[in-house]
Every structure is written in C-alpha cells, then in structure tokens.
Motif scaffolding. Structure first.
Motif, mmCIF file in Angstrom:
data_model
loop_
_atom_site.group_PDB
_atom_site.id
_atom_site.type_symbol
_atom_site.label_atom_id
_atom_site.label_comp_id
_atom_site.label_asym_id
_atom_site.label_seq_id
_atom_site.Cartn_x
_atom_site.Cartn_y
_atom_site.Cartn_z
ATOM 1 N N VAL A 1 0.883 -1.168 0.000
ATOM 2 C CA VAL A 1 0.000 0.000 0.000
ATOM 3 C C VAL A 1 0.919 1.216 0.000
ATOM 4 O O VAL A 1 2.016 1.175 0.570
ATOM 5 C CB VAL A 1 -0.956 0.033 1.216
ATOM 6 N N ALA A 2 0.503 2.281 -0.670
ATOM 7 C CA ALA A 2 1.365 3.457 -0.769
ATOM 8 C C ALA A 2 0.543 4.730 -0.800
ATOM 9 O O ALA A 2 -0.628 4.728 -1.191
ATOM 10 C CB ALA A 2 2.240 3.371 -2.019
ATOM 11 N N SER A 3 1.202 5.833 -0.401
ATOM 12 C CA SER A 3 0.547 7.140 -0.390
ATOM 13 C C SER A 3 1.559 8.192 -0.839
ATOM 14 O O SER A 3 2.752 8.078 -0.536
ATOM 15 C CB SER A 3 0.035 7.450 1.024
ATOM 16 N N PRO A 4 1.110 9.220 -1.569
ATOM 17 C CA PRO A 4 2.039 10.226 -2.102
ATOM 18 C C PRO A 4 2.478 11.250 -1.063
ATOM 19 O O PRO A 4 1.754 11.563 -0.117
ATOM 20 C CB PRO A 4 1.215 10.898 -3.198
ATOM 21 N N VAL A 5 3.684 11.776 -1.273
ATOM 22 C CA VAL A 5 4.227 12.859 -0.457
ATOM 23 C C VAL A 5 4.434 14.061 -1.369
ATOM 24 O O VAL A 5 4.990 13.924 -2.464
ATOM 25 C CB VAL A 5 5.558 12.452 0.203
ATOM 26 N N PHE A 6 3.992 15.239 -0.936
ATOM 27 C CA PHE A 6 4.069 16.445 -1.753
ATOM 28 C C PHE A 6 5.089 17.418 -1.177
ATOM 29 O O PHE A 6 5.226 17.560 0.031
ATOM 30 C CB PHE A 6 2.693 17.115 -1.829
ATOM 31 N N GLY A 7 5.808 18.112 -2.073
ATOM 32 C CA GLY A 7 6.836 19.049 -1.668
ATOM 33 C C GLY A 7 6.349 20.474 -1.613
ATOM 34 O O GLY A 7 5.168 20.761 -1.843
ATOM 35 N N PRO A 8 7.257 21.412 -1.340
ATOM 36 C CA PRO A 8 6.890 22.825 -1.201
ATOM 37 C C PRO A 8 6.269 23.430 -2.457
ATOM 38 O O PRO A 8 5.485 24.374 -2.363
ATOM 39 C CB PRO A 8 8.224 23.505 -0.873
ATOM 40 N N ASP A 9 6.624 22.875 -3.627
ATOM 41 C CA ASP A 9 6.084 23.427 -4.872
ATOM 42 C C ASP A 9 4.705 22.877 -5.201
ATOM 43 O O ASP A 9 4.121 23.220 -6.227
ATOM 44 C CB ASP A 9 7.044 23.148 -6.038
ATOM 45 N N GLY A 10 4.178 22.018 -4.335
ATOM 46 C CA GLY A 10 2.860 21.443 -4.557
ATOM 47 C C GLY A 10 2.876 20.167 -5.361
ATOM 48 O O GLY A 10 1.863 19.477 -5.467
ATOM 49 N N GLY A 11 4.026 19.839 -5.959
ATOM 50 C CA GLY A 11 4.127 18.621 -6.748
ATOM 51 C C GLY A 11 4.495 17.426 -5.892
ATOM 52 O O GLY A 11 5.050 17.559 -4.803
ATOM 53 N N MET A 12 4.183 16.245 -6.411
ATOM 54 C CA MET A 12 4.542 15.025 -5.703
ATOM 55 C C MET A 12 6.050 14.838 -5.747
ATOM 56 O O MET A 12 6.673 14.942 -6.797
ATOM 57 C CB MET A 12 3.859 13.823 -6.358
ATOM 58 N N ALA B 1 2.198 9.948 5.195
ATOM 59 C CA ALA B 1 2.456 10.734 3.986
ATOM 60 C C ALA B 1 2.033 12.183 4.197
ATOM 61 O O ALA B 1 2.707 13.114 3.751
ATOM 62 C CB ALA B 1 1.726 10.129 2.794
ATOM 63 N N ALA B 2 0.923 12.380 4.903
ATOM 64 C CA ALA B 2 0.471 13.740 5.200
ATOM 65 C C ALA B 2 1.457 14.443 6.131
ATOM 66 O O ALA B 2 1.764 15.629 5.952
ATOM 67 C CB ALA B 2 -0.926 13.699 5.829
ATOM 68 N N ALA B 3 1.963 13.703 7.127
ATOM 69 C CA ALA B 3 2.942 14.278 8.051
ATOM 70 C C ALA B 3 4.251 14.601 7.324
ATOM 71 O O ALA B 3 4.879 15.634 7.584
ATOM 72 C CB ALA B 3 3.206 13.305 9.203
ATOM 73 N N ALA B 4 4.652 13.718 6.399
ATOM 74 C CA ALA B 4 5.866 13.966 5.613
ATOM 75 C C ALA B 4 5.695 15.199 4.739
ATOM 76 O O ALA B 4 6.605 16.025 4.612
ATOM 77 C CB ALA B 4 6.191 12.746 4.750
ATOM 78 N N THR B 5 4.526 15.329 4.136
ATOM 79 C CA THR B 5 4.236 16.496 3.304
ATOM 80 C C THR B 5 4.358 17.780 4.114
ATOM 81 O O THR B 5 4.987 18.750 3.680
ATOM 82 C CB THR B 5 2.819 16.379 2.709
ATOM 83 N N GLN B 6 3.773 17.775 5.294
ATOM 84 C CA GLN B 6 3.857 18.949 6.165
ATOM 85 C C GLN B 6 5.300 19.227 6.573
ATOM 86 O O GLN B 6 5.752 20.374 6.583
ATOM 87 C CB GLN B 6 2.996 18.743 7.408
ATOM 88 N N GLY B 7 6.052 18.164 6.896
ATOM 89 C CA GLY B 7 7.440 18.322 7.307
ATOM 90 C C GLY B 7 8.338 18.869 6.210
ATOM 91 O O GLY B 7 9.327 19.538 6.488
ATOM 92 N N LEU B 8 7.985 18.584 4.958
ATOM 93 C CA LEU B 8 8.772 19.067 3.824
ATOM 94 C C LEU B 8 8.298 20.433 3.327
ATOM 95 O O LEU B 8 8.818 20.953 2.346
ATOM 96 C CB LEU B 8 8.701 18.060 2.674
#
Length: 238
Positions: A183-194, A223-230
C-alpha cells in the motif's frame, strides 16, 4: 563533402547523454562493482561504446574504474545524493516516519522517488519486525509501472493527474513480485508537486482486508505528516 547540421549534432548529443545516464543507472542498480562484460549485457551497448562514454563519466567523477577492472559509482554521485537530501530534508523528515510505521507493526516501510521513464528508486527503507520480508534495499531500482508506489508516481508525475484522480492511497497485489503486496501514499513538496511515495510492502499472504485497511490509514497519515514536514500542503478531502 557531407556536413553535420546543428539539429543532427544536438540529436547526437542528447543520445550520448541518455546512453551515459543508462550506464550510471546500470551501475547504481548493482550492490557490487560491475565488469565491462556485465555492463554491456545490462545496457545492450557495445564495449567500445561503453569505454568511450565511461571515459567522460570518469572525468566527471560519476563513475570510477577499480583496480580489478570493474566499475562503481564515483564520488560525485554521492555528492549529488547528499545535495538532493539536503535540498529537501528527506532523510531527516521521512526516516523517523518510516520507523514509526514499522514500530506500529506494519510491513516494511520505504520511500520511493522517480528515477526515469522506466524506473523508480527506493531512497529510504526500514525493515519490518516480521521474520519474512520482501527484499528491497535503498538504491534499488524498481519498475515505474508496477507496484503501488510506482503507479502513484506514474499517475502524478508521468500522467500529470490531480489528487482527485490519482488518489491518495493505492494497493497492489503481486504486481512487481507475485508473492508481494503493498500500500502506498504520495508525499508532496513545497512546490505542490509530488516528490515521492511512502509504501508498506511485504508477503502477499499477510495483506488481509483488515491489514490493508489498517495500513492504508497509517501510510496516508504518515504521507500527510511527511508532506507537512517538507513544507508541502496535503490535498483537502473531497
């Protein structure tokens, strides 16, 4: 007397770069240094072509020739990897989240990023506490079109789909390996892209409906926490 047009020169230059990158990718895929013969088989290039391109890669410190005649990644490849991690703070942000998933009893946790049109690369990995595992190591190249993480990377980065269409969690059963699931979930960066995907993977028999439901929730939260952290923004629920 024939002359080479600017268009032909540009085309030849692009082809040379693509072949050189294919050589680097083939070397990176191996856990040990690789011989010229094995490199020829892995890339499909003649040895004479390999030697010509490797000479340029050696000058750039992307590839080194060892004393035994085999080839390995050079020091500049390490510099690029460190620069990539420093730019995005990936290890510092994501590795603790992967460890947290495993400590909650999930399958092995990995972070995958886009490599090229055919492959994704496992950038970070924490093995589960189970006795049997799927054997994936940091640096491994895996198919871009197979597996939950691969299909997410394809949907976002190749097809350019928005979260509403690409999804925020995917499951795969026996796609890359008939005995494994994920199972996998996307992580998004500061530019809004995955910028990558967190996946939980292991033997297919342990992916019961209840386990998939639990891990899907956990991997999406991470993945949501990683997105926020990045410095990224997690897509709003629809």
């Amino acid at each position: 007397m024939s002359r080479t047009t600017p268009q032909e020169s540009a085309s030849d230059g692009v082809a040379a770069v693509e072949r050189a990158l294919a050589i680097v990718a083939a070397i990176a895929q191996r856990a040990e240094p690789i011989s010229l013969a094995d490199l020829s088989r892995a890339t499909g290039f003649y040895k004479s072509t390999l030697l010509r391109l490797i000479a340029s890669l050696e000058r750039a410190a992307l590839v080194v020739r060892r004393a035994d005649g085999r080839y390995a990644l050079g020091p500049y490849a390490h510099t690029l990897g460190r620069a990539f991690e420093a730019t995005y703070g990936i290890s510092e942000t994501i590795l603790p989240l992967l460890q947290g998933l495993v400590d909650k009893g999930t399958e092995s946790a990995s972070f995958h990023v886009y490599h090229d049109a055919h492959y994704r690369v496992c950038l970070l990995r924490v093995d589960s506490h189970h006795s049997t595992l799927d054997r994936i190591r940091p640096g491994d190249l895996l198919p871009l079109d197979k597996g939950a993480a691969g299909r997410l990377l394809t949907a976002y980065l190749v097809q350019g789909l928005p979260p509403s269409q690409a999804g925020l969690v995917l499951t795969s059963m026996g796609e890359r390996d008939p005995n494994c699931a994920a199972v996998a979930s996307p992580v998004f960066g500061p530019d809004g892209g995955m910028c990558g995907a967190i996946s939980l993977s292991g033997p297919k028999e342990r992916f019961t409906p209840a386990a998939i439901k639990k891990m899907s929730k956990l991997v999406q939260e991470s993945a949501a926490a990683a997105t926020q952290g990045l410095g990224g923004r997690w897509p709003a629920a629809r």
